[in-house]
Design a protein around this motif. Sequence first.
Motif, PDB file in Angstrom:
ATOM      1  N   ASN A   1       0.828  -1.205   0.000  1.00 23.67           N
ATOM      2  CA  ASN A   1       0.000   0.000   0.000  1.00 23.67           C
ATOM      3  C   ASN A   1       0.866   1.261   0.000  1.00 23.67           C
ATOM      4  O   ASN A   1       0.490   2.292  -0.555  1.00 23.67           O
ATOM      5  N   GLN A   2       2.028   1.165   0.629  1.00 28.47           N
ATOM      6  CA  GLN A   2       2.978   2.279   0.646  1.00 28.47           C
ATOM      7  C   GLN A   2       3.358   2.681  -0.781  1.00 28.47           C
ATOM      8  O   GLN A   2       3.494   3.872  -1.091  1.00 28.47           O
ATOM      9  N   TYR A   3       3.496   1.687  -1.658  1.00 27.35           N
ATOM     10  CA  TYR A   3       3.912   1.957  -3.031  1.00 27.35           C
ATOM     11  C   TYR A   3       2.730   2.276  -3.936  1.00 27.35           C
ATOM     12  O   TYR A   3       2.852   3.100  -4.849  1.00 27.35           O
ATOM     13  N   LEU A   4       1.587   1.659  -3.694  1.00 23.80           N
ATOM     14  CA  LEU A   4       0.392   2.001  -4.471  1.00 23.80           C
ATOM     15  C   LEU A   4       0.067   3.491  -4.338  1.00 23.80           C
ATOM     16  O   LEU A   4      -0.367   4.140  -5.288  1.00 23.80           O
ATOM     17  N   GLY A   5       0.312   4.042  -3.154  1.00 23.78           N
ATOM     18  CA  GLY A   5       0.049   5.457  -2.912  1.00 23.78           C
ATOM     19  C   GLY A   5       0.964   6.395  -3.677  1.00 23.78           C
ATOM     20  O   GLY A   5       0.720   7.604  -3.725  1.00 23.78           O
ATOM     21  N   LEU A   6       1.990   5.842  -4.307  1.00 24.88           N
ATOM     22  CA  LEU A   6       2.925   6.674  -5.065  1.00 24.88           C
ATOM     23  C   LEU A   6       2.559   6.772  -6.540  1.00 24.88           C
ATOM     24  O   LEU A   6       3.166   7.534  -7.289  1.00 24.88           O
ATOM     25  N   LEU A   7       1.556   6.008  -6.968  1.00 18.35           N
ATOM     26  CA  LEU A   7       1.177   6.004  -8.376  1.00 18.35           C
ATOM     27  C   LEU A   7       0.329   7.220  -8.740  1.00 18.35           C
ATOM     28  O   LEU A   7      -0.551   7.626  -7.987  1.00 18.35           O
ATOM     29  N   LYS A   8       0.563   7.744  -9.925  1.00 20.19           N
ATOM     30  CA  LYS A   8      -0.260   8.842 -10.433  1.00 20.19           C
ATOM     31  C   LYS A   8      -1.550   8.275 -11.021  1.00 20.19           C
ATOM     32  O   LYS A   8      -1.788   7.064 -10.977  1.00 20.19           O
TER      33      LYS A   8
ATOM     34  N   THR B   1       3.713 -15.618   1.421  1.00 19.12           N
ATOM     35  CA  THR B   1       2.440 -15.343   2.095  1.00 19.12           C
ATOM     36  C   THR B   1       1.705 -14.233   1.348  1.00 19.12           C
ATOM     37  O   THR B   1       2.326 -13.365   0.740  1.00 19.12           O
ATOM     38  N   PRO B   2       0.359 -14.233   1.381  1.00 10.22           N
ATOM     39  CA  PRO B   2      -0.416 -13.227   0.644  1.00 10.22           C
ATOM     40  C   PRO B   2      -0.131 -11.811   1.140  1.00 10.22           C
ATOM     41  O   PRO B   2       0.133 -11.585   2.325  1.00 10.22           O
ATOM     42  N   LEU B   3      -0.217 -10.855   0.222  1.00 12.33           N
ATOM     43  CA  LEU B   3      -0.056  -9.451   0.551  1.00 12.33           C
ATOM     44  C   LEU B   3      -1.432  -8.836   0.795  1.00 12.33           C
ATOM     45  O   LEU B   3      -2.414  -9.206   0.151  1.00 12.33           O
ATOM     46  N   SER B   4      -1.490  -7.870   1.702  1.00 11.04           N
ATOM     47  CA  SER B   4      -2.754  -7.213   2.037  1.00 11.04           C
ATOM     48  C   SER B   4      -2.885  -5.910   1.247  1.00 11.04           C
ATOM     49  O   SER B   4      -1.982  -5.077   1.253  1.00 11.04           O
ATOM     50  N   VAL B   5      -4.023  -5.761   0.565  1.00 11.00           N
ATOM     51  CA  VAL B   5      -4.262  -4.558  -0.244  1.00 11.00           C
ATOM     52  C   VAL B   5      -5.449  -3.791   0.336  1.00 11.00           C
ATOM     53  O   VAL B   5      -6.556  -4.331   0.437  1.00 11.00           O
ATOM     54  N   ALA B   6      -5.221  -2.535   0.707  1.00 15.60           N
ATOM     55  CA  ALA B   6      -6.310  -1.677   1.171  1.00 15.60           C
ATOM     56  C   ALA B   6      -7.088  -1.191  -0.052  1.00 15.60           C
ATOM     57  O   ALA B   6      -6.483  -0.656  -0.991  1.00 15.60           O
ATOM     58  N   PRO B   7      -8.405  -1.372  -0.083  1.00 16.52           N
ATOM     59  CA  PRO B   7      -9.180  -0.980  -1.269  1.00 16.52           C
ATOM     60  C   PRO B   7      -8.924   0.449  -1.728  1.00 16.52           C
ATOM     61  O   PRO B   7      -8.834   0.708  -2.936  1.00 16.52           O
TER      62      PRO B   7
ATOM     63  N   SER C   1      -6.309   2.070  -1.683  1.00 16.77           N
ATOM     64  CA  SER C   1      -5.009   2.189  -2.344  1.00 16.77           C
ATOM     65  C   SER C   1      -5.124   2.068  -3.856  1.00 16.77           C
ATOM     66  O   SER C   1      -4.313   2.639  -4.597  1.00 16.77           O
ATOM     67  N   VAL C   2      -6.120   1.316  -4.326  1.00 15.52           N
ATOM     68  CA  VAL C   2      -6.291   1.167  -5.768  1.00 15.52           C
ATOM     69  C   VAL C   2      -7.443   2.021  -6.315  1.00 15.52           C
ATOM     70  O   VAL C   2      -7.421   2.444  -7.470  1.00 15.52           O
ATOM     71  N   VAL C   3      -8.439   2.286  -5.476  1.00 11.20           N
ATOM     72  CA  VAL C   3      -9.555   3.131  -5.914  1.00 11.20           C
ATOM     73  C   VAL C   3      -9.073   4.550  -6.204  1.00 11.20           C
ATOM     74  O   VAL C   3      -9.454   5.165  -7.201  1.00 11.20           O
ATOM     75  N   ALA C   4      -8.221   5.062  -5.334  1.00  9.63           N
ATOM     76  CA  ALA C   4      -7.670   6.406  -5.546  1.00  9.63           C
ATOM     77  C   ALA C   4      -6.815   6.408  -6.813  1.00  9.63           C
ATOM     78  O   ALA C   4      -6.014   5.500  -7.058  1.00  9.63           O
TER      79      ALA C   4
END
Length: 348
Positions: free
Chosen positions: A251-258, A271-277, A279-282
């Motif tokens: 999520n730290q890196y998803l927040g860096l995308l334009k 192990t699975p990674l956790s994605v905050a919704p 993080s991708v909706v924005a």
Amino acid sequence: MKSRGYAVHDKKSPLVPFNFERREPRANDVVVEIAYSGICHSDIHQARDEWGGSIYPMVPGHEIVGHVTAVGGDVKKFKVGDLAAVGVIVDSCRVCANCKAGEQQYCMKGAVETYNKRDYEGVVMYGGYSNNIVVNENYVHTVSPKLNLAAVAPLLCAGITTYSPLRHWKVGKNSKVGVVGLGGLGHMGLKFAHSFGAHVVQFTTSVNKIEDAKKLGADEVVVTKDAAAVAKHAGSFDFILDCVSAPHDINQYLGLLKLNGTLCLVGLPETPLSVAPFSVVANRRSLAGSGIGGMKETQEMLDYCAEHNIVSDIELTSIDKLAEAYERVVKADVKYRFVIDMATLSKG
């Protein structure tokens, strides 16, 4: 065909000498005497059954380079003495839509991988920690003699795994690209993104890797423990290549995308990674993944590397030091890929 190598016999045992047989070469087969075999983190995951479904005994290794020692009667691409390379897959169905599109790595029947898989006849495949390999010529690549052969070996996995998504998402001169992790995958992603003309920001947890990253082509280096340094790049990246094979906060890196930016996973944590919704909706961000490349794209990558003098940064090791090499890979204590000198394989 008599063969010898090193195998692991269960998920807790070490790699030990192992004698086995490969098929006799068929009309379209190439026999490669293996000179060098890279050590990929996925070798360790599979040897230790961290992804599940491991087949034992297992001879790992899918970053293979060497010389052709025999060819079948119908082989057109190779002759005895030629340099040759074999990567992650050694066969595919050849008739599905993906295979016909040159994307054999996504074969709908399931590609036959170089080790820890069975071929379509049910025979267990053994990999590159061995003296030879027999592969259909369509799944063998040509190698330029201009390059250091040992340093070419990791291109067959680490190289194509990073080259393919950078090409697919059209990374180039107008791109701002982040590379997460400076290991076997990350250092190749950094080299390619820089070579393609992108503005490249390397993310690393280690202050000790800052100078290395700059030497490898990074325009900027961000130590991810410094939250303020990370935050400065919020909403600015076109593409981020995540090369980390351990659990981490994406999520730290998803927040860096334009807007419309993509984060692509090529590292494979167990192990699975956790994605905050959010993080991708924005910013309508995309979280994607990519495997290796098809046969055509892998050859394209090898040719590109020959033209631009790109190889992996390696540490050469011997077959008797596999346990030490594995532990160092797990600790990220290698710059940046181990390669086994197969001349050290016992003749016994």
